[in-house]
Design an enzyme around this catalytic site. Structure first.
Site, PDB file in Angstrom:
ATOM      1  CD  GLN A 152      -2.122   1.487   2.859  1.00  0.00           C
ATOM      2  OE1 GLN A 152      -1.901   1.280   4.206  1.00  0.00           O
ATOM      3  NE2 GLN A 152      -3.869   1.631   2.702  1.00  0.00           N
ATOM      4  N   GLY A 153       0.553   2.320  -1.212  1.00  0.00           N
ATOM      5  CA  GLY A 153       1.332   3.016  -1.002  1.00  0.00           C
ATOM      6  C   GLY A 153       1.058   4.368  -0.793  1.00  0.00           C
ATOM      7  CB  SER A 207       2.071   6.750   4.919  1.00  0.00           C
ATOM      8  OG  SER A 207       0.866   6.436   4.929  1.00  0.00           O
ATOM      9  CB  SER A 258       3.239  -2.842   5.657  1.00  0.00           C
ATOM     10  OG  SER A 258       3.223  -1.962   6.660  1.00  0.00           O
ATOM     11  CD  GLU A 288      -5.810   0.097   5.894  1.00  0.00           C
ATOM     12  OE1 GLU A 288      -5.760   0.970   5.123  1.00  0.00           O
ATOM     13  OE2 GLU A 288      -4.894   0.359   6.680  1.00  0.00           O
TER      14      GLU A 288
END
Ligand SMILES: Cc1cc2nc3c(=O)[nH]c(=O)nc-3n(C[C@H](O)[C@H](O)[C@H](O)COP(=O)(O)OP(=O)(O)OC[C@H]3O[C@@H](n4cnc5c(N)ncnc54)[C@H](O)[C@@H]3O)c2cc1C
Lengths: 378, 299
Positions: free
Chosen positions: A121-122, A124, A156, A239
C-alpha cells in the site's frame, strides 16, 4: 438477533474444522520473522493451499457467517495468518472488486486468490501521513501511460511485493482532495527503488519507496482520474472495517495462554492480576461481538462495504491489544525484557496499532464528525 | 448469523420508547426528583399493561412469551429514560408474585450483593431483608437499604442491569453531543474543539462496544458473556456520564442539569449482584477453563 450458525454455516464450520485438522500438521515450519522472502513464500504457500481446498475467496464472500467462521476456526486451530497477503486480500483486492472494471478484476483478483502475487500500500508520504490528502507524488500523462515521480514511506512488505496500490496527484491545481488518482503499479517497474526501514522491534517491516519517472499504464487506474480520494475511502473502510477482525480471535487465544502461564508460575493467587486478565477477557469477548455486529450491519445496510463503524472498532481494538501485551509483560516478569520471547516482539509490534491505518486521534475525529455529527474544525 | 434486531424487536423498542416519551419525559423525571421515594403507581400499571414485567412469562401463564433479547431492548429503553423504581425485581417476580406481571404489585428484592432498592416503597419484598439499614442514597431516584450480602448473583439480573446501563450510557453520549453542538465559546460550538470531540467519540466507542456485548449476551445467555456485558456496560455508563458532565462545564455540576442523575443511577447499578469484581473473577476462571478445554500449548 441470532448468533447461531445456520445449517449451511454449521456444515461449513464442520468441514473447515476437519480440513484444518488434517492440513495444519503437514505445513512446513514457519520462517523467522525477519526473513521476508521466506515469509512471502510461506504466506503465499498457505494461500495456495486454501485456494486448492476452495477457501481462498472466503474474505470476499457475501455471507458474513462464513467469513467470521473462517476467521474463528483458522485462528482457533492456529493456522497461518494472511501475512504478506494482507493488502491484496483485505484491502486492495476488495477495492478492485468494488471499483475496478471487469478487465481489472480478471487481471488482478485471481493471482491474489491463488497466492501468486503480493500487494503493498503506497499511500503515506513523508509529508502526508494523517493528512493523507496532502500527498505530493506526481503523475502526468504521457500517451497511454502515467509517469510517476515522488516517494512513499512506511510501505509494509514493499520489499517482497509485486504490486502497489498507489495514490498519486494528477491535478496539482485542484483542491487537495480532488486531484488524486488510485493506480496499480508494478514494484519491479524501472524507476522504483525500495529502501527498507528498521522498526523499533529491530525488524524491517516496512520501507521507503522512491519513484523516479516510473511508467504506469493508464489501464492500471482504478476509478476515474482525479477521483482517487473516493476510491481511497473504499480502501480505508475495508482496512479499518474488516482487516483486523481475525486478530481478535488470536488475542483471545493469547489471553488464555497468559492465564495458563500465570497459573503455572504460581501467580494465579494474585487477585489484581486475575482481575486484570478477567477484564481483558471481557474486552476481547466484546470486540469479537462488535466484529460480528459490524459485519452483520455492513451486510444488511451497505452491501458488504464496511461503514464508519470500523473506526469504532479500530479505536477500541488497538488500545485493547496494547493492554493485552502490557498484561503479558506483567505475567512474564523479567522475561518481558527478553526479545527471544514471542510475546515481547508482539508487545513491541502492538505499539503500531494506534498509529498505522490512521492514528487514534484521526479515528476519533472520524467518529465525532461522521457518526456524531460534531462540527469540523479544531 | 444475523446480529441486527429483527423488525419485531425494533418495533418493540420503538413502542417502549414512545410510551416512556409520553409518560416519563424530562418533566416527569424532574418531578420524580422533587418527590423522592414515591412511585408513580399509574405509570407502573401502564408498564404492566404494556407487558414490561410479563415480557418473558410464557403466554400460557398470561405473559408475552418473549425472551432475553427482547427484555434487554426494553430495559435499555428504561435505562435511557432513567425510569425509577424496582423494575428489575418486579420483572423477575412476574409469575411468582401475584400482581407483579400486571404492574399491580410493586416488588423489591434483596440482591446477591446485599442492597435493596425501594424497600419501603414496595408491596412485597423478596428475600431476607432482616436487619436492613437505610442509606442516605446518593441517587435521589433510588432509595437504598443495605443488608449483609447473601446469595449468589442471578445472571438474568446482571444482564438486564447491563442493558439499563447501556441505555443510560447512550443517553449520556446523546446529551454530551447535543450540548457540544449548542454551547458556543471562542465564537464556535465547543464541539468543534478536538478535546471535546474526542471525549464524545470515546463515549460512543464505549457505548457501541457495550451494545455488542449486551445484545450478544442476551442472545447466548452464557454467564461469561453476561459478565463481560456487565463490565463493558458499567464502564460505558459511569465514564459516559462523567465525560458528559465534563462536556457540560459548570452547568454539568448543577442540580438542574440531568447529568448527575445519570451518573448516580449508573453508580447504584454497578453495585448490583455482586458488583464488577465478581464478574472479573468469573471471567478469569473462564479463561483457565477455556484453556484447559482446548489444551492450549504453553509458550
Ligand atoms: C507499522 C506501520 C505500518 C504502516 N504501513 C503502511 C503502509 O503499508 N502503507 C502506507 O501507506 N502507510 C503505512 N503506514 C503509515 C500510517 O498510515 C501513518 O503512520 C499514519 O497514518 C500516521 O501518519 P504519520 O506517521 O505521518 O504521523 P503524523 O500524521 O505526523 O502524526 C503525528 C502525531 O500527530 C497526531 N496528529 C496528526 N494530525 C492530527 C490531527 N489533525 N489532530 C490530532 N492529532 C493529529 C497523530 O495522531 C500522531 O500522534 C504504516 C505505519 C506503521 C506504524
Amino acid at each position: 438477533m441470532d448468533l447461531s450458525d445456520s445449517p449451511e454455516d454449521a456444515e461449513f464450520r464442520a468441514r473447515l474444522r476437519e480440513w484444518l485438522a488434517k492440513t495444519l500438521p503437514a505445513l512446513p515450519p514457519k520462517p523467522s520473522p525477519d526473513d521476508w522472502p521466506g515469509r512471502r513464500a510461506y504466506d503465499l504457500g498457505w494461500q495456495r493451499t486454501l485456494y486448492d481446498a476452495g477457501y481462498a475467496d472466503v474474505h470476499w464472500q457475501a455471507s458474513p457467517g462464513v467469513r467470521l467462521i473462517f476467521l474463528e476456526e483458522t485462528e482457533r486451530a492456529g493456522a497461518p495468518y494472511v501475512g504478506a497477503g494482507f493488502v491484496g486480500l483485505l484491502h486492495a483486492g476488495p477495492t478492485i472488486a468494488a471499483e475496478g472494471t471487469a478487465e481489472q478484476r480478471a487481471r488482478w483478483l485471481p493471482p491474489v486468490l491463488r497466492g501468486e502475487e503480493v500487494w503493498c500500500q503506497g499511500f503515506s508520504e513523508p509529508g502526508a501521513g494523517s493528512d493523507l490528502a496532502a500527498l505530493r507524488t506526481r503523475a502526468w500523462r504521457d500517451g497511454d501511460h502515467y509517469v510517476v515521480s515522488g516517494s512513499k514511506i512506511w510501505t509494509s512488505h514493499a520489499e517482497v511485493a509485486d504490486w502497489c496500490e498507489l495514490l498519486v496527484r494528477t491535478d496539482p491545481r485542484a483542491p487537495k482532495h480532488e486531484g488524486i488518482t488510485w493506480l496499480a503499479m508494478r514494484m519491479d517497474a524501472p524507476g522504483v527503488t525500495v529502501r527498507p526501514l528498521r522498526t523499533l522491534a529491530g525488524s524491517t517491516e516496512f520501507a521507503e519507496v522512491f519513484l523516479d519517472e516510473v511508467r504506469v499504464p493508464v489501464g492500471n487506474r482504478v476509478g476515474a482520474e482525479n477521483d482517487g480520494w473516493r476510491v481511497t475511502m473504499v480502501t480505508l473502510s475495508f482496512e479499518r472495517g474488516t482487516a483486523f477482525v481475525g486478530e481478535v480471535v488470536a488475542c483471545r487465544r493469547v489471553l488464555g495462554e497468559l492465564a495458563a502461564r500465570a497459573r503455572r508460575d504460581g501467580r494465579w493467587g494474585d487477585p489484581a492480576l486475575r482481575r486484570r486478565l478477567g477484564r481483558l477477557n471481557a474486552e476481547f469477548r466484546a470486540l469479537w461481538r462488535l466484529t460480528q455486529w459490524n459485519v452483520s450491519e455492513a451486510q444488511a445496510a451497505r452491501g458488504g462495504v464496511p461503514g464508519v463503524g470500523g473506526s469504532v472498532f479500530k479505536l477500541r481494538y488497538s488500545q485493547a491489544r496494547q493492554d493485552l501485551y502490557d498484561a503479558a509483560a506483567e505475567v512474564l516478569g523479567d522475561t518481558a525484557l527478553d526479545l527471544g520471547h514471542p510475546w515481547v516482539r508482539d508487545r513491541l509490534s502492538s505499539l503500531s496499532y494506534t498509529i498505522a491505518a490512521g492514528t487514534s486521534q484521526i479515528q476519533r475525529d472520524i467518529v465525532a464528525e461522521r457518526i456524531l455529527g460534531l462540527p469540523k474544525g479544531r | 448469523m444475523r446480529f441486527r434486531p429483527t423488525d419485531d424487536q425494533r418495533a418493540l423498542r420503538e413502542g417502549v420508547r414512545a410510551l416512556l416519551g409520553r409518560r416519563f419525559d424530562r418533566e416527569a423525571l424532574r418531578a420524580a426528583v422533587d418527590r423522592p421515594g414515591r412511585l408513580d403507581r399509574a405509570l407502573w400499571r401502564e408498564l404492566g399493561a404494556a407487558g414490561f414485567f410479563a415480557l418473558r412469562l410464557p403466554e400460557a401463564d398470561g405473559g408475552v412469551g418473549l425472551g432475553l433479547p427482547e427484555a434487554a431492548l426494553v430495559f435499555e429503553e428504561a435505562g435511557r429514560a432513567l425510569l425509577p423504581g424496582p423494575l428489575l425485581a418486579t420483572h423477575l417476580a412476574a409469575g411468582e408474585v401475584p400482581g407483579a406481571a400486571e404492574g399491580e404489585t410493586v416488588v423489591a428484592a434483596v440482591d446477591g450483593g446485599g442492597l435493596v432498592e425501594w424497600l419501603a416503597g414496595a408491596d412485597v419484598v423478596r428475600g431476607d431483608a432482616a436487619g436492613a439499614v437505610p442509606l442516605d442514597s446518593v441517587d435521589p431516584l433510588t432509595p437504598l437499604h443495605t443488608v449483609p450480602a447473601r446469595g449468589a448473583a442471578d445472571p438474568v439480573a446482571i444482564l438486564l442491569t447491563a442493558a439499563e446501563q447501556l441505555g443510560t450510557a447512550t443517553r449520556a453520549c446523546e446529551l454530551a453531543v447535543q450540548h457540544a453542538r449548542a454551547r458556543e465559546q471562542f465564537g464556535r460550538p465547543v464541539g468543534a474543539f478536538q478535546a471535546i470531540k474526542h471525549l464524545c467519540a470515546e463515549a460512543l466507542v464505549r457505548v457501541e462496544t457495550a451494545r455488542a456485548a449486551v445484545y450478544a449476551a442476551a442472545v447466548t445467555g452464557d454467564p461469561a458473556d453476561i459478565a463481560a456485558a456487565r463490565l463493558l456496560a458499567d464502564e460505558a455508563a459511569v465514564r459516559g456520564a462523567r465525560d458528559c458532565l465534563q462536556v457540560h462545564g459548570g452547568m454539568g455540576f448543577t442540580w438542574e442539569a440531568d447529568v448527575h442523575l445519570l451518573l448516580k443511577r449508573a453508580w447504584v447499578r454497578t453495585r448490583r449482584a455482586g458488583g464488577g469484581t465478581e464478574s472479573e473473577e468469573l471471567l478469569a476462571r473462564d479463561l483457565l477453563a477455556a484453556t484447559d478445554r482446548q489444551g492450549a500449548c504453553l509458550r
